[in-house]
Motif scaffolding. Structure first.
Motif, mmCIF file in Angstrom:
data_model
loop_
_atom_site.group_PDB
_atom_site.id
_atom_site.type_symbol
_atom_site.label_atom_id
_atom_site.label_comp_id
_atom_site.label_asym_id
_atom_site.label_seq_id
_atom_site.Cartn_x
_atom_site.Cartn_y
_atom_site.Cartn_z
ATOM 1 N N MET A 154 0.835 -1.208 0.000
ATOM 2 C CA MET A 154 0.000 0.000 0.000
ATOM 3 C C MET A 154 0.864 1.251 0.000
ATOM 4 S SD MET A 154 -3.046 -0.606 2.715
ATOM 5 C CE MET A 154 -4.084 -2.068 2.655
ATOM 6 N N LEU A 155 1.815 1.278 0.914
ATOM 7 C CA LEU A 155 2.661 2.460 1.042
ATOM 8 C C LEU A 155 3.514 2.669 -0.204
ATOM 9 C CD1 LEU A 155 3.701 2.002 4.772
ATOM 10 C CD2 LEU A 155 2.199 3.764 3.841
ATOM 11 N N ASP A 156 3.980 1.561 -0.789
ATOM 12 C CA ASP A 156 4.765 1.676 -2.012
ATOM 13 C C ASP A 156 3.897 2.216 -3.151
ATOM 14 O OD1 ASP A 156 7.294 0.950 -3.589
ATOM 15 O OD2 ASP A 156 5.734 -0.089 -4.713
ATOM 16 N N ALA A 157 2.661 1.715 -3.231
ATOM 17 C CA ALA A 157 1.753 2.174 -4.286
ATOM 18 C C ALA A 157 1.410 3.651 -4.115
ATOM 19 C CB ALA A 157 0.480 1.328 -4.281
ATOM 20 N N LEU A 158 1.161 4.060 -2.878
ATOM 21 C CA LEU A 158 0.774 5.444 -2.604
ATOM 22 C C LEU A 158 1.949 6.412 -2.720
ATOM 23 C CD1 LEU A 158 -1.538 4.763 0.455
ATOM 24 C CD2 LEU A 158 -2.290 5.716 -1.747
ATOM 25 N N ARG A 159 3.095 5.996 -2.211
ATOM 26 C CA ARG A 159 4.252 6.894 -2.153
ATOM 27 C C ARG A 159 5.241 6.696 -3.303
ATOM 28 N NH1 ARG A 159 4.881 9.179 2.916
ATOM 29 N NH2 ARG A 159 6.306 10.527 1.767
ATOM 30 N N GLY A 160 5.103 5.578 -4.038
ATOM 31 C CA GLY A 160 5.980 5.352 -5.192
ATOM 32 C C GLY A 160 7.411 5.042 -4.827
ATOM 33 N N VAL A 161 7.640 4.368 -3.731
ATOM 34 C CA VAL A 161 9.000 4.111 -3.252
ATOM 35 C C VAL A 161 9.832 3.356 -4.280
ATOM 36 C CG1 VAL A 161 10.384 3.063 -1.428
ATOM 37 C CG2 VAL A 161 8.165 4.092 -0.872
ATOM 38 N N SER A 162 9.323 2.215 -4.776
ATOM 39 C CA SER A 162 10.130 1.382 -5.679
ATOM 40 C C SER A 162 10.357 2.069 -7.024
ATOM 41 C CB SER A 162 9.475 0.016 -5.881
ATOM 42 O OG SER A 162 8.163 0.147 -6.393
ATOM 43 N N ARG A 163 9.344 2.729 -7.561
ATOM 44 C CA ARG A 163 9.548 3.365 -8.863
ATOM 45 C C ARG A 163 10.435 4.600 -8.760
ATOM 46 N NH1 ARG A 163 4.121 3.995 -7.568
ATOM 47 N NH2 ARG A 163 3.213 6.096 -7.601
ATOM 48 N N SER A 165 12.912 4.810 -6.609
ATOM 49 C CA SER A 165 14.239 4.213 -6.477
ATOM 50 C C SER A 165 14.788 3.816 -7.850
ATOM 51 C CB SER A 165 14.165 2.983 -5.572
ATOM 52 O OG SER A 165 15.394 2.292 -5.541
ATOM 53 N N ASN A 166 13.929 3.199 -8.673
ATOM 54 C CA ASN A 166 14.369 2.805 -10.015
ATOM 55 C C ASN A 166 14.760 4.013 -10.855
ATOM 56 O OD1 ASN A 166 13.918 0.098 -9.458
ATOM 57 N ND2 ASN A 166 11.834 0.118 -10.283
ATOM 58 N N ALA A 167 14.019 5.115 -10.696
ATOM 59 C CA ALA A 167 14.334 6.329 -11.462
ATOM 60 C C ALA A 167 15.692 6.892 -11.052
ATOM 61 C CB ALA A 167 13.239 7.371 -11.246
ATOM 62 N N LEU A 168 15.963 6.889 -9.755
ATOM 63 C CA LEU A 168 17.255 7.398 -9.283
ATOM 64 C C LEU A 168 18.398 6.503 -9.747
ATOM 65 C CD1 LEU A 168 16.357 8.543 -5.667
ATOM 66 C CD2 LEU A 168 16.935 10.003 -7.613
ATOM 67 N N ALA A 176 12.237 10.778 -10.662
ATOM 68 C CA ALA A 176 12.070 10.318 -9.285
ATOM 69 C C ALA A 176 11.133 11.210 -8.484
ATOM 70 C CB ALA A 176 13.428 10.234 -8.595
ATOM 71 N N VAL A 177 11.087 12.484 -8.795
ATOM 72 C CA VAL A 177 10.240 13.409 -8.028
ATOM 73 C C VAL A 177 8.913 13.691 -8.734
ATOM 74 C CG1 VAL A 177 12.219 14.498 -6.900
ATOM 75 C CG2 VAL A 177 11.330 15.470 -9.042
ATOM 76 N N GLU A 178 8.686 13.031 -9.858
ATOM 77 C CA GLU A 178 7.437 13.225 -10.585
ATOM 78 C C GLU A 178 6.260 12.741 -9.739
ATOM 79 O OE1 GLU A 178 5.303 11.718 -14.733
ATOM 80 O OE2 GLU A 178 7.473 11.465 -14.436
ATOM 81 N N GLY A 179 5.208 13.537 -9.696
ATOM 82 C CA GLY A 179 4.015 13.154 -8.961
ATOM 83 C C GLY A 179 4.022 13.528 -7.493
ATOM 84 N N LEU A 180 5.032 14.267 -7.049
ATOM 85 C CA LEU A 180 5.055 14.730 -5.661
ATOM 86 C C LEU A 180 4.245 16.025 -5.546
ATOM 87 C CD1 LEU A 180 8.817 14.138 -4.755
ATOM 88 C CD2 LEU A 180 6.847 12.781 -4.039
ATOM 89 N N PRO A 181 3.534 16.274 -4.472
ATOM 90 C CA PRO A 181 3.373 15.386 -3.314
ATOM 91 C C PRO A 181 2.394 14.243 -3.602
ATOM 92 C CG PRO A 181 2.031 17.331 -3.023
ATOM 93 C CD PRO A 181 2.813 17.539 -4.291
ATOM 94 N N THR A 182 2.485 13.193 -2.831
ATOM 95 C CA THR A 182 1.666 12.004 -3.042
ATOM 96 C C THR A 182 0.555 11.906 -1.997
ATOM 97 O OG1 THR A 182 2.941 10.586 -1.549
ATOM 98 C CG2 THR A 182 3.742 10.800 -3.804
ATOM 99 N N GLY A 183 -0.283 10.914 -2.187
ATOM 100 C CA GLY A 183 -1.248 10.571 -1.157
ATOM 101 C C GLY A 183 -0.582 9.688 -0.115
ATOM 102 N N GLY A 184 -1.319 9.376 0.942
ATOM 103 C CA GLY A 184 -0.805 8.503 1.998
ATOM 104 C C GLY A 184 -1.963 7.859 2.728
#
Length: 365
Positions: A154-163, A165-168, A176-184
């Protein structure tokens, strides 16, 4: 096949896949103490040292437990047969396999199957009942582990952690910062499809993150039961899907839940919503999920999936190249503590069955 050491002539158990790590030795010794002499399949035992320890004490074989023909042949064991089978994976315990394992020509017939997991959807329960083969599982033993990964997805989907990380890793800060701020989860509406032990633990964790929890359960999930829950009862699945920011699926694979969530249901979900499936692949239509995720006009924005129609070495999924989906290899319940607890509970189920039936006194019924 290694013949192992001599054992007292009580019951025989085929262990298709023992518990992981050192817990395997503890589990096998406990089966031996119950009077069920193990024959251990080494195919999924990792590490030469552990394999050697097992082979030094018990008979061993090496076969593909996911092959219906190989499983049936092992259970027949050249006419010797087995009283019991223990597994932890979803092996194909079909009508054909059960009939061959209970054939009258065998010296011993199968009377007990135990799976150190909650589900048994790859077992033909109707055939097992007809052939008088008892099935024992360990529902709830991995509830905490599945709930943990569910929250992580859930947190990965909402915050985009893995994607992110892949962008960086690809050297793109802007991606990597696209779509910020995110939901939670804070102040989000978290909808749970299902009202079992896993769903309840997810509800508790979701509440601790500040989410409002809504639950659509089975007919047994009455208003009286819901009053004891950390969440609000919702009458219909449609209402839940349309009213939540995050929807997480926690129901078993049954005739009633087969295809429960398809294209029509997915298109009910609100804009920017997330779907998590750590239950069973048959519950959420995989192809429909792929199509709706690719349709950017739909409200569903991301999904995280831990279960697939085709798993294992032959894994295939239309979701594999979907850019709006996080994939996990059916690992939600695979924490060491959860698997140890499942093993412990299953041993208790075996002991109770043997006490009731007298299996240790003269073999199969």
């Amino acid at each position: 096949m290694n013949t192992g050491q001599n054992h007292r002539p009580h019951g025989r158990v085929l262990v298709v896949d023992p518990a992981p790590g050192d817990t395997a030795v503890t589990e096998l010794a406990a089966l031996d103490d119950l009077g069920l002499v193990p024959t251990v399949n080494l195919r999924r035992v990792s590490g030469p040292e552990l394999r050697a320890r097992i082979a030094a004490r018990w008979a061993t074989v090496d076969f593909d437990g996911f092959s219906e023909e190989e499983l049936a042949r092992q259970l027949e064991d050249d006419g010797r047969g087995y009283d019991a089978l223990k597994c932890r994976a979803g092996i194909p315990l079909t009508e054909s396999v059960l009939e061959r394992a209970t054939a009258g020509a065998l010296q011993r017939r199968l009377v007990l199957v135990g799976r150190a997991a909650a589900g048994s959807d790859t077992f033909d329960r109707t055939a097992a009942q007809r052939l008088e083969v008892a099935i024992r599982t360990t529902p709830g033993a991995n509830a905490a582990a599945v709930a943990e990964l569910t929250l992580a997805l859930m947190l990965d989907a909402l915050r985009g952690v893995s994607r992110r990380s892949n962008a960086l890793r690809a050297g793109s800060w802007s991606a990597a910062v696209e779509g910020l701020p995110t939901g939670g989860l804070m102040n989000a509406r978290l909808g749970l499809v299902g009202s079992g032990a896993i769903a309840r633990r997810v509800a508790e964790l979701g509440r601790s993150f500040g989410a409002e929890v809504l639950v659509h359960g089975s007919p047994r999930f009455t208003a009286e039961r819901a009053a004891q829950w950390p969440g609000h009862r919702v009458e219909s699945l449609a209402e839940l899907l349309a009213g939540c920011d995050v929807v997480s699926v926690h129901v078993p694979a049954t005739v009633e839940t087969d295809g429960l969530i398809g294209a029509e249901e997915l298109r009910l979900m609100r804009p920017g919503s997330v779907l998590i499936n750590t239950s069973r692949a048959s519950v959420v239509d995989e192809k429909a999920l792929d199509e709706v995720l690719r349709d950017r006009r739909a409200g569903l924005s991301w999904a995280a999936v831990d279960v697939f129609e085709e798993e294992g070495p032959g894994f295939r999924s239309v979701l594999a190249d979907n850019p709006h989906c996080t994939l996990s290899p059916h690992s939600a319940g695979m924490t060491l503590s959860a698997m140890q607890e499942s093993s412990r509970r299953l041993l208790g189920e075996f002991a109770e069955f043997m006490k009731e039936t007298g299996l240790t006194h003269g073999g199969s019924r």
